[in-house]
Structures are given as C-alpha cells and as structure tokens.
Design a protein around this motif. Structure first.
Motif, PDB file in Angstrom:
ATOM      1  N   THR A 227      34.315  36.993  45.881  1.00  9.93           N
ATOM      2  CA  THR A 227      34.972  35.890  45.069  1.00  9.93           C
ATOM      3  C   THR A 227      34.408  34.674  45.625  1.00  9.93           C
ATOM      4  OG1 THR A 227      36.843  35.327  46.102  1.00  9.93           O
ATOM      5  CG2 THR A 227      36.988  37.273  44.477  1.00  9.93           C
ATOM      6  N   VAL A 228      34.489  33.715  44.767  1.00 10.16           N
ATOM      7  CA  VAL A 228      33.996  32.214  45.120  1.00 10.16           C
ATOM      8  C   VAL A 228      34.816  31.138  44.670  1.00 10.16           C
ATOM      9  CG1 VAL A 228      31.599  32.570  45.270  1.00 10.16           C
ATOM     10  CG2 VAL A 228      32.397  32.374  43.164  1.00 10.16           C
ATOM     11  N   CYS A 229      36.157  31.587  44.609  1.00  5.75           N
ATOM     12  CA  CYS A 229      37.265  30.655  44.148  1.00  5.75           C
ATOM     13  C   CYS A 229      38.500  31.072  44.749  1.00  5.75           C
ATOM     14  CB  CYS A 229      37.256  30.679  42.590  1.00  5.75           C
ATOM     15  SG  CYS A 229      38.765  29.952  41.946  1.00  5.75           S
ATOM     16  N   PRO A 230      39.450  30.178  45.264  1.00  2.00           N
ATOM     17  CA  PRO A 230      40.581  30.454  45.979  1.00  2.00           C
ATOM     18  C   PRO A 230      41.873  30.879  44.875  1.00  2.00           C
ATOM     19  CG  PRO A 230      40.158  28.073  45.786  1.00  2.00           C
ATOM     20  CD  PRO A 230      38.976  28.713  45.390  1.00  2.00           C
ATOM     21  N   TRP A 231      41.492  30.581  43.490  1.00  3.06           N
ATOM     22  CA  TRP A 231      42.583  31.182  42.784  1.00  3.06           C
ATOM     23  C   TRP A 231      42.575  32.482  42.446  1.00  3.06           C
ATOM     24  CZ3 TRP A 231      46.309  28.038  39.677  1.00  3.06           C
ATOM     25  CH2 TRP A 231      46.197  26.751  39.999  1.00  3.06           C
ATOM     26  N   CYS A 232      40.959  32.970  42.134  1.00  3.29           N
ATOM     27  CA  CYS A 232      41.000  34.320  42.133  1.00  3.29           C
ATOM     28  C   CYS A 232      40.975  35.209  43.246  1.00  3.29           C
ATOM     29  CB  CYS A 232      39.177  34.508  41.649  1.00  3.29           C
ATOM     30  SG  CYS A 232      38.731  33.544  40.362  1.00  3.29           S
ATOM     31  N   GLN A 233      40.824  34.525  44.615  1.00  2.00           N
ATOM     32  CA  GLN A 233      40.988  35.272  45.885  1.00  2.00           C
ATOM     33  C   GLN A 233      42.312  35.557  46.002  1.00  2.00           C
ATOM     34  OE1 GLN A 233      38.442  36.638  47.875  1.00  2.00           O
ATOM     35  NE2 GLN A 233      39.599  37.223  49.653  1.00  2.00           N
ATOM     36  N   ARG A 234      43.095  34.846  45.603  1.00  2.00           N
ATOM     37  CA  ARG A 234      44.594  34.853  45.623  1.00  2.00           C
ATOM     38  C   ARG A 234      45.080  35.927  44.925  1.00  2.00           C
ATOM     39  NH1 ARG A 234      48.641  29.752  44.684  1.00  2.00           N
ATOM     40  NH2 ARG A 234      47.755  29.468  42.283  1.00  2.00           N
ATOM     41  N   MET A 235      44.518  36.263  43.770  1.00  2.00           N
ATOM     42  CA  MET A 235      44.850  37.401  42.684  1.00  2.00           C
ATOM     43  C   MET A 235      44.328  38.447  43.342  1.00  2.00           C
ATOM     44  SD  MET A 235      46.724  35.495  40.642  1.00  2.00           S
ATOM     45  CE  MET A 235      47.161  36.668  39.374  1.00  2.00           C
ATOM     46  N   PHE A 236      43.104  38.745  43.617  1.00  2.56           N
ATOM     47  CA  PHE A 236      42.629  40.085  43.885  1.00  2.56           C
ATOM     48  C   PHE A 236      42.846  40.394  45.440  1.00  2.56           C
ATOM     49  CE2 PHE A 236      39.318  38.626  40.624  1.00  2.56           C
ATOM     50  CZ  PHE A 236      39.609  39.422  39.737  1.00  2.56           C
ATOM     51  N   ASP A 237      43.096  39.493  46.401  1.00  4.11           N
ATOM     52  CA  ASP A 237      43.217  39.896  47.763  1.00  4.11           C
ATOM     53  C   ASP A 237      44.445  39.662  48.195  1.00  4.11           C
ATOM     54  OD1 ASP A 237      42.116  39.976  50.734  1.00  4.11           O
ATOM     55  OD2 ASP A 237      43.313  38.267  50.961  1.00  4.11           O
ATOM     56  N   SER A 238      45.204  38.357  48.149  1.00  2.00           N
ATOM     57  CA  SER A 238      46.497  38.193  48.413  1.00  2.00           C
ATOM     58  C   SER A 238      47.671  38.828  47.649  1.00  2.00           C
ATOM     59  CB  SER A 238      46.911  36.591  48.452  1.00  2.00           C
ATOM     60  OG  SER A 238      45.729  36.084  48.867  1.00  2.00           O
ATOM     61  N   ARG A 239      47.412  39.225  46.364  1.00  2.00           N
ATOM     62  CA  ARG A 239      48.157  39.825  45.598  1.00  2.00           C
ATOM     63  C   ARG A 239      47.816  41.210  44.896  1.00  2.00           C
ATOM     64  NH1 ARG A 239      49.134  34.638  44.941  1.00  2.00           N
ATOM     65  NH2 ARG A 239      51.406  33.877  44.862  1.00  2.00           N
ATOM     66  N   GLN A 240      46.933  41.874  45.794  1.00  3.85           N
ATOM     67  CA  GLN A 240      46.436  43.198  45.407  1.00  3.85           C
ATOM     68  C   GLN A 240      47.438  44.297  45.309  1.00  3.85           C
ATOM     69  OE1 GLN A 240      43.090  46.205  46.853  1.00  3.85           O
ATOM     70  NE2 GLN A 240      42.453  44.222  46.761  1.00  3.85           N
ATOM     71  N   LYS A 241      48.397  44.347  46.215  1.00  5.13           N
ATOM     72  CA  LYS A 241      49.528  45.140  46.298  1.00  5.13           C
ATOM     73  C   LYS A 241      50.361  45.113  45.062  1.00  5.13           C
ATOM     74  CE  LYS A 241      51.797  47.113  50.290  1.00  5.13           C
ATOM     75  NZ  LYS A 241      52.324  46.711  51.495  1.00  5.13           N
ATOM     76  N   LYS A 242      50.591  43.881  44.507  1.00  2.00           N
ATOM     77  CA  LYS A 242      51.310  43.716  43.664  1.00  2.00           C
ATOM     78  C   LYS A 242      50.769  43.908  42.175  1.00  2.00           C
ATOM     79  CE  LYS A 242      55.414  40.545  44.650  1.00  2.00           C
ATOM     80  NZ  LYS A 242      55.681  38.984  44.262  1.00  2.00           N
ATOM     81  N   ALA A 243      49.739  43.487  42.087  1.00  2.00           N
ATOM     82  CA  ALA A 243      48.585  44.063  41.006  1.00  2.00           C
ATOM     83  C   ALA A 243      48.456  45.302  40.727  1.00  2.00           C
ATOM     84  CB  ALA A 243      47.377  43.213  41.210  1.00  2.00           C
ATOM     85  N   GLY A 244      48.448  46.128  41.881  1.00  2.00           N
ATOM     86  CA  GLY A 244      48.480  47.508  41.616  1.00  2.00           C
ATOM     87  C   GLY A 244      49.825  48.066  41.282  1.00  2.00           C
ATOM     88  N   GLU A 245      50.843  47.546  41.553  1.00  2.00           N
ATOM     89  CA  GLU A 245      52.237  48.075  40.880  1.00  2.00           C
ATOM     90  C   GLU A 245      52.265  47.816  39.539  1.00  2.00           C
ATOM     91  OE1 GLU A 245      55.191  45.692  43.324  1.00  2.00           O
ATOM     92  OE2 GLU A 245      54.604  46.839  45.008  1.00  2.00           O
ATOM     93  N   THR A 246      51.676  46.663  38.993  1.00  2.00           N
ATOM     94  CA  THR A 246      51.676  46.357  37.504  1.00  2.00           C
ATOM     95  C   THR A 246      50.749  47.408  36.486  1.00  2.00           C
ATOM     96  OG1 THR A 246      49.874  44.904  37.676  1.00  2.00           O
ATOM     97  CG2 THR A 246      51.926  43.966  37.543  1.00  2.00           C
ATOM     98  N   VAL A 247      49.998  47.978  37.325  1.00  2.00           N
ATOM     99  CA  VAL A 247      48.897  48.963  36.678  1.00  2.00           C
ATOM    100  C   VAL A 247      49.308  50.465  37.099  1.00  2.00           C
ATOM    101  CG1 VAL A 247      47.021  47.390  36.018  1.00  2.00           C
ATOM    102  CG2 VAL A 247      47.029  48.485  38.105  1.00  2.00           C
ATOM    103  N   ALA A 248      50.213  50.455  37.753  1.00  2.00           N
ATOM    104  CA  ALA A 248      50.892  51.849  38.184  1.00  2.00           C
ATOM    105  C   ALA A 248      49.481  52.522  39.208  1.00  2.00           C
ATOM    106  CB  ALA A 248      51.369  52.623  37.250  1.00  2.00           C
ATOM    107  N   ALA A 249      48.836  51.754  40.113  1.00  2.00           N
ATOM    108  CA  ALA A 249      47.852  52.411  40.684  1.00  2.00           C
ATOM    109  C   ALA A 249      47.867  51.745  42.140  1.00  2.00           C
ATOM    110  CB  ALA A 249      46.528  52.111  40.293  1.00  2.00           C
ATOM    111  N   LYS A 250      47.524  52.661  43.247  1.00  2.00           N
ATOM    112  CA  LYS A 250      47.289  52.237  44.443  1.00  2.00           C
ATOM    113  C   LYS A 250      45.943  51.690  44.769  1.00  2.00           C
ATOM    114  CE  LYS A 250      48.611  53.513  49.282  1.00  2.00           C
ATOM    115  NZ  LYS A 250      47.557  52.475  49.787  1.00  2.00           N
ATOM    116  N   LEU A 251      45.874  50.326  44.818  1.00  2.00           N
ATOM    117  CA  LEU A 251      44.505  49.921  44.694  1.00  2.00           C
ATOM    118  C   LEU A 251      44.034  49.559  46.330  1.00  2.00           C
ATOM    119  CD1 LEU A 251      45.253  47.111  42.267  1.00  2.00           C
ATOM    120  CD2 LEU A 251      43.483  49.250  41.841  1.00  2.00           C
ATOM    121  N   GLU A 252      42.880  49.845  46.412  1.00  2.00           N
ATOM    122  CA  GLU A 252      42.359  49.813  48.072  1.00  2.00           C
ATOM    123  C   GLU A 252      40.781  49.015  47.831  1.00  2.00           C
ATOM    124  OE1 GLU A 252      42.890  53.349  49.894  1.00  2.00           O
ATOM    125  OE2 GLU A 252      44.587  52.543  50.922  1.00  2.00           O
ATOM    126  N   VAL A 253      40.818  48.007  47.316  1.00  2.00           N
ATOM    127  CA  VAL A 253      39.457  47.384  47.157  1.00  2.00           C
ATOM    128  C   VAL A 253      39.393  46.284  48.112  1.00  2.00           C
ATOM    129  CG1 VAL A 253      37.997  45.967  45.590  1.00  2.00           C
ATOM    130  CG2 VAL A 253      39.647  47.825  44.604  1.00  2.00           C
TER     131      VAL A 253
END
Lengths: 287, 176
Positions: A227-253
């Motif tokens: 990523t090249v944006c702090p808003w995007c990174q805080r979604m994809f990285d900082s909140r990856q666990k929570k994002a996984g819960e919303t799509v019922a998947a264990k994300l490991e990116v």
C-alpha cells in the motif's frame, strides 16, 4: 540532495508510524532530504461531508505554509494528496475563490500564491527519483515474491484534478516493485476500494470491503499486498483480523508499505522500517 | 429508494436549491446534473453498490427532478465511500460523488445530527488542528511504541492558534 517539505497529515503521524519511519529511512538513501515544518494541520478531507469550505480552507492553509519553505510538498497520504491537489486545482482556476480563501488566511498572516508542487510517494519514487536510481541501491532483491499492488482510490482519481498515476491502469508501483526484484501481476480487484473512509460512519461495511479485497489477494496466490496510503494500510494491516471476521475467513496476508519493501531491498534494519509495528503476518515473508 | 419512473413523472419545478447546487458544482468544475441521461455507468462501478445498495444514477435522477430535500435527508448519501469512480467515468462530466458531498453539507447545515464518529473528527480539528492525537501503538508482542520511543520528531500544531480558530469560526457558517 534534493529537498522536499514533508506534509505528515493526521493518520500517519498519529498511528501509522511504520510509514513515517520507513519514509525517513529510505528517502535519504535515494538523495531526497525531507524538511519538517511545525505549523501544518489536517488537510480537511476527512470532514468534507460536513463542510467542504472547511476542507478547501484547511488544504489552502497547508499549501500556503509550504510555499513559505519554497520546496515542493511531499504528501505520503493519498487522502491528503487528493485534498491538496483538488484545492490547488480550484484556487488556480477560480480567482474569486482564491481571494475569498486568502481573506480568511490573512488571520494567520498566510497567503496562497499557487507556487508549490505537490508530490506523493509513488511519483516521488517513479518520476522524481526514477527506477534506474532505485535499482542502484538494491542489495537484497525481493526474488521470488509475488506482490499485489493497492493504489487506493484517492491516488488514482479523478484525473481532472491531476493524479500521479493513470486512472484505469496504474502501473508505477509495479515498476518500482520490479526494480526491487519482486514479481507483480495484474488482478481484477486491483482498483477496489479499502473501505477506509466508511470506517467513520459505517464500520461494518467498511471492514467487509477490506475483507473482500484481502480474500481476493489471497485467492490469486500473492505473497503479500503493498500500500501507499495510511488509510488503506490501517484497514488491510491494522484491522486485518476484524476484516476477516466480517467475511468469515481467517486472513493471513502480509501487508507492507511500499517504502518498507524498498528498505528491505536496500538491506536496511527491519526495526528502523517499523516492520514490527505491522500487525499482519509480515514474518511469513522472508526477504 | 423511490422508483425512477415515479420520479420522472412528478418532477418539481426548478427552485433556489437547484440553482445553488448547480453553482456549488461549478466551483468544483462539475457540470449540471440535468445533463444526466441515466446510462448508470456510475452505478455499475460504484464501490458502495453491492454492499450498501447505493445507486448514484438514482441519486442523480432524484436531484434532476428536484427532490433535493428528500435526497439531503436520506441515509443513502452517507453510504458513499468517496472512491470517485463515478466522477472519473461519467460520460457527461458530472459527478454524483460531489453532488452527495454537497447534499451531506446541506443536511449538516440544516441542523442534522452528524453520523458515526464525525463529531470527534470535527472536534479534533477545532481544538488541535488535527482529527486525532498521536497514540501509543502496540507491536505483536504487545509492547507500546510512542513517537518519542520510536525517535520520531514531536508533532507540530498551528502556531498562531488564535488566528487559526478565528478563521475556522468565520467559515463555519459559510457555503462553498
């Protein structure tokens, strides 16, 4: 050394320290000196839904402060870069609006003259420094790593206000990644949004967008996302666990800032690049 | 959302609000919503369509037919993620995203309550110039890291805070 004023914005300098650390480590290696200025404020974009004039004023204010330094303004956050570019576009084409804003800026003895250029991490790397120069500093090529690029909406559109990359087929991040020795690949979801701006009022939906894109990146077999944006990174990285819960998947990116990958390829110390602050499983990637 | 056919048949006469909308869009270099021919290219690429059923072309149809009060008070406009795909791709050089920003501004100006966390963002700007203050972040071993501990320079603020505040209060009641 070429000098730029650094505009840190809100999100990077209050929580996304990995971006700021890696920027401050990597750019001096590439002959770019960053100048800090005390007087800046928010760019106004996060409150555009509330009052657009406030957004325009705050952006103009920051541009006016940058003009006092005389160097082009380096804006690593795509949201801030968008706001400042849109403001510049309006004030450079609408004399009436420019005088109206300047009247308000007078209360801080500031004036917008339109003399400063605005650059983002991607065009600073690709257009100002250049891939040739970047290649010269690669000590540990990112061989065998297939990395997905996430440009983020605000960097890409709308082209009318002048964006650093193509609006439908941006390729500059790929060019930089390839200079570092990594593999890149086009994918259907490349221009999909991270959901970041919805986090303010519809957090569940915002995280679902994040989760859906991460799932796609995983399914395509990428080793990581950049990523090249702090808003995007805080979604994809900082909140990856929570994002996984919303799509019922264990994300490991593993998710990195582009500047962190540059630092790794340049052989810089991982801690100094803030890699231990990334919450996604970046350890999975052994560079 | 109301059906499009109904809206086309009961179009309201052009009022002051419509003129004001067109004026504000012109400041942003965007064309009059009356040019919309409902191709729905905006909706086909909309990032909030699948998830939140936002249909930018329906918003444009409502605005075009004069249903501005109805649109500005609708939750629909707050589903926009602000990705700007509709603006980029509109063949008529219009911008549903900018229309929605203006309508949201009007809703707030008319005394509507701010959804979600917007009040905190605004309060932050009004008190320190920024939407949020630096926090100590945790690494994977739950160790806390502040800017200071990481060796990052202290964060600056507007130096002439009185001048800054006076400008903000001046523009709070003004329109774009």
């Amino acid at each position: 050394m070429k000098k730029y004023t650094l505009y840190p914005g809100c999100v990077m300098q209050t929580e996304q320290y990995g971006y700021e650390l890696s920027i401050r480590e990597v750019f001096p290696v590439l002959g770019v000196e960053l100048v800090d200025v005390e007087n800046f404020s928010c760019c106004g974009e996060p409150v555009k839904s509330i009052n657009q004039l406030l957004t325009l004023y705050l952006s103009a204010r920051n541009l006016a402060i940058a003009e006092q330094q005389g160097f082009d303004l380096f804006v690593p956050c795509s949201v801030c870069h968008f706001a400042l570019s849109e403001c510049k576009n309006i004030l450079d084409n609408d004399g009436g609006m420019r005088s109206r804003v300047n009247e308000m800026l007078a209360s801080e003895d500031l004036e917008y003259k339109g003399k400063v250029g605005v650059v983002h991490t991607v065009d600073l790397l690709y257009d100002h420094v250049g891939v040739k120069e970047i290649k010269k500093h690669v000590k540990k090529p990112l061989k065998g790593l297939k990395i997905a690029s996430h440009y983020g909406c605000h960097l890409v559109r709308p082209s009318e206000i002048g964006r650093p990359v193509d609006s439908e087929n941006p390729m500059k991040i790929e060019a930089v990644l390839e200079a570092l020795g990594a593999e890149t690949m086009d994918y259907a979801e490349k221009l999909d949004c991270c959901g970041g701006l919805l986090l303010v009022n519809l957090p569940e939906s915002a995280l679902t967008k994040t989760g859906q894109k991460l799932q796609a990146v995983e399914e395509h077999g990428f080793d990581g996302l950049v990523t090249v944006c702090p808003w995007c990174q805080r979604m994809f990285d900082s909140r990856q666990k929570k994002a996984g819960e919303t799509v019922a998947a264990k994300l490991e990116v593993p998710v990195f800032y582009l500047t962190q990958l540059l630092g790794l390829a340049f052989g810089l110390d991982e801690r100094k690049l803030g890699l231990d602050l990334n919450l996604s499983p970046v350890d999975k990637l052994k560079v | 959302m109301m059906g499009l056919t109904d809206l086309f048949n009961m179009s309201k006469p052009e009022g002051d609000k419509q003129k004001e909308l067109i004026r504000q869009l012109a400041v942003l270099g965007v064309k009059n919503p009356s040019l919309c021919f409902q191709c729905a290219k905006c909706t086909s690429g909309c990032e909030a369509m699948k998830l939140l059923e936002l249909q930018p072309h329906s918003v444009m149809a409502s605005v075009k037919t004069g249903f501005l009060d109805e649109m500005m008070n609708s939750d629909v406009i707050w589903a926009c993620v602000g990705c700007f795909k509709c603006k980029e791709r509109c063949p008529q050089e219009m911008s549903p995203v900018d229309v929605m920003f203006i309508l949201k501004n009007w809703y707030v100006m008319s005394g509507g309550s701010l959804p979600g966390d917007y009040q905190n963002l605004l309060q932050g700007i009004l008190s320190t110039g920024y939407i949020q203050e630096p926090v100590e972040v945790l690494d994977k071993d739950n160790k806390g890291w502040s800017r200071e501990k990481l060796g990052l320079p202290k964060r600056g603020h507007p130096k002439n805070i009185n001048g800054f505040m006076s400008a903000l209060s001046q523009l709070a009641a003004e329109k774009l």
